[in-house]
Motif scaffolding. Structure first.
Motif, short mmCIF file in Angstrom:
data_model
loop_
_atom_site.label_atom_id
_atom_site.label_comp_id
_atom_site.label_asym_id
_atom_site.label_seq_id
_atom_site.Cartn_x
_atom_site.Cartn_y
_atom_site.Cartn_z
N SER A 1 -5.07 23.74 -23.09
CA SER A 1 -3.69 24.04 -22.44
C SER A 1 -3.40 22.27 -21.91
CB SER A 1 -3.47 25.03 -21.39
OG SER A 1 -4.59 24.73 -20.54
N PRO A 2 -2.32 21.81 -21.68
CA PRO A 2 -1.74 20.73 -20.78
C PRO A 2 -2.61 20.79 -19.20
CG PRO A 2 -0.01 21.52 -22.21
CD PRO A 2 -1.01 22.58 -22.20
N GLU A 3 -2.55 22.10 -18.99
CA GLU A 3 -3.13 22.08 -17.55
C GLU A 3 -4.45 22.13 -17.50
OE1 GLU A 3 0.67 24.09 -18.30
OE2 GLU A 3 -1.14 24.64 -19.19
N GLN A 4 -5.45 22.50 -18.59
CA GLN A 4 -6.74 22.28 -18.65
C GLN A 4 -6.89 20.70 -18.94
OE1 GLN A 4 -8.79 24.45 -21.61
NE2 GLN A 4 -10.98 23.91 -20.88
N ALA A 5 -6.38 20.16 -19.87
CA ALA A 5 -6.38 18.64 -20.28
C ALA A 5 -6.26 17.87 -18.87
CB ALA A 5 -5.21 18.33 -21.10
N GLY A 6 -5.30 18.31 -18.14
CA GLY A 6 -4.88 17.52 -16.74
C GLY A 6 -6.05 17.31 -15.74
N LYS A 7 -7.21 18.37 -16.08
CA LYS A 7 -8.41 18.30 -15.35
C LYS A 7 -9.52 17.35 -15.76
CE LYS A 7 -7.28 22.88 -13.27
NZ LYS A 7 -7.58 24.12 -13.43
N MET A 8 -9.28 17.00 -17.24
CA MET A 8 -10.45 16.30 -17.82
C MET A 8 -9.90 14.72 -18.06
SD MET A 8 -10.94 19.27 -20.67
CE MET A 8 -12.37 18.41 -21.48
N MET A 9 -10.90 13.89 -18.59
CA MET A 9 -10.57 12.61 -18.62
C MET A 9 -10.75 12.34 -20.05
SD MET A 9 -13.96 11.06 -17.04
CE MET A 9 -15.03 10.07 -18.34
N LEU A 10 -10.23 11.07 -20.25
CA LEU A 10 -10.40 10.63 -21.75
C LEU A 10 -11.60 9.77 -21.85
CD1 LEU A 10 -6.79 8.59 -21.85
CD2 LEU A 10 -7.34 11.03 -23.22
N GLN A 11 -12.27 9.99 -23.15
CA GLN A 11 -13.57 9.16 -23.27
C GLN A 11 -13.32 7.73 -23.09
OE1 GLN A 11 -15.34 9.91 -27.16
NE2 GLN A 11 -17.25 8.84 -26.37
N LYS A 12 -14.29 7.46 -22.35
CA LYS A 12 -14.34 5.88 -22.15
C LYS A 12 -15.84 5.44 -21.82
CE LYS A 12 -11.73 5.72 -18.15
NZ LYS A 12 -11.12 5.36 -16.91
N SER A 13 -15.98 4.11 -21.96
CA SER A 13 -17.26 3.52 -21.71
C SER A 13 -17.09 2.67 -20.35
CB SER A 13 -17.72 2.48 -22.88
OG SER A 13 -18.84 2.05 -22.67
N PHE A 14 -18.35 2.82 -19.60
CA PHE A 14 -18.32 1.84 -18.62
C PHE A 14 -19.13 0.80 -18.60
CE2 PHE A 14 -16.86 6.15 -17.45
CZ PHE A 14 -16.00 6.10 -16.36
N SER A 15 -18.87 -0.22 -18.03
CA SER A 15 -19.95 -1.48 -18.28
C SER A 15 -21.13 -1.22 -17.30
CB SER A 15 -19.24 -2.87 -17.74
OG SER A 15 -19.07 -2.70 -15.95
N PRO A 16 -22.32 -1.90 -17.83
CA PRO A 16 -23.48 -1.85 -16.74
C PRO A 16 -23.27 -2.24 -15.63
CG PRO A 16 -23.89 -2.58 -19.14
CD PRO A 16 -22.82 -2.49 -19.09
N ALA A 17 -22.53 -3.24 -15.36
CA ALA A 17 -22.17 -3.49 -14.01
C ALA A 17 -21.40 -2.64 -13.02
CB ALA A 17 -21.36 -5.04 -14.02
N ALA A 18 -20.57 -1.80 -13.90
CA ALA A 18 -19.80 -0.78 -12.86
C ALA A 18 -20.94 0.43 -12.64
CB ALA A 18 -18.84 -0.31 -13.97
N ILE A 19 -21.83 0.76 -13.22
CA ILE A 19 -22.95 1.69 -13.01
C ILE A 19 -23.77 1.25 -11.85
CG2 ILE A 19 -24.66 2.81 -13.92
CD1 ILE A 19 -23.22 3.18 -16.49
N GLU A 20 -24.15 0.00 -11.78
CA GLU A 20 -24.72 -0.60 -10.88
C GLU A 20 -24.02 -0.63 -9.51
OE1 GLU A 20 -25.86 -4.38 -12.83
OE2 GLU A 20 -27.33 -3.49 -13.76
N ALA A 21 -22.66 -1.03 -9.71
CA ALA A 21 -22.00 -1.21 -8.51
C ALA A 21 -21.69 0.31 -8.01
CB ALA A 21 -20.46 -1.89 -8.73
N ALA A 22 -21.60 1.37 -8.72
CA ALA A 22 -21.48 2.69 -8.33
C ALA A 22 -22.74 3.21 -7.57
CB ALA A 22 -21.15 3.49 -9.62
#
Length: 137
Positions: free
Chosen positions: A97-118
């Motif tokens: 449902s659109p309601e369930q979709a609103g709680k989920m994210m789209l598939q994406k990749s994060f840079s290694p630098a973003a993971i290190e910063a997090a």
């Protein structure tokens, strides 16, 4: 400081990575069999370049814990014009449902630098940015 992480799955030039909260001194020896790899703080798709170039060193292999959740995303499918569940490998699941979709994210990749910063932000060694919320389990 370094944190343990585990490759959950190898993908097309990327890896699905779980990152754990423990911190170790850089260069300290670590026995992978002594690590509790059950409750990651982050679960994200990222490029494998830091592994290949040795920046993120490999200390061993361990079975992936069944407690680590499988990432599921939302994707818009046209036609018929509906949201569906998609796993990290791109396989489509049932419509949602659109309601369930609103709680989920789209598939994406994060840079290694973003993971290190997090990781730095998680341990108050740097700022926490709202974008890091998408990495948390």
């Amino acid at each position: 400081m370094v944190a343990p992480a585990q490759i959950i799955e190898k993908l097309r030039g990327n890896v699905l990575l779980s990152v754990f909260s423990e911190l170790f001194d850089d260069g300290a020896s670590c026995d992978v069999s002594q690590l509790e790899l059950k409750d990651p703080i982050f679960l994200a798709e990222t490029m494998d370049m830091r592994i290949k170039d040795g920046t993120w060193c490999v200390i061993g292999n361990s079975e992936v814990s069944e407690s680590i959740p499988e990432l599921m995303y939302k994707v818009w499918v046209e036609p018929p014009g509906e949201y569906r569940i998609q796993d990290v490998r791109g396989n489509l699941g049932p419509p949602i449902s659109p309601e369930q979709a609103g709680k989920m994210m789209l598939q994406k990749s994060f840079s290694p630098a973003a993971i290190e910063a997090a990781l730095r932000g998680y341990h108050n060694l740097g700022p926490w940015h709202q974008a890091f919320d998408e990495l948390t389990v």
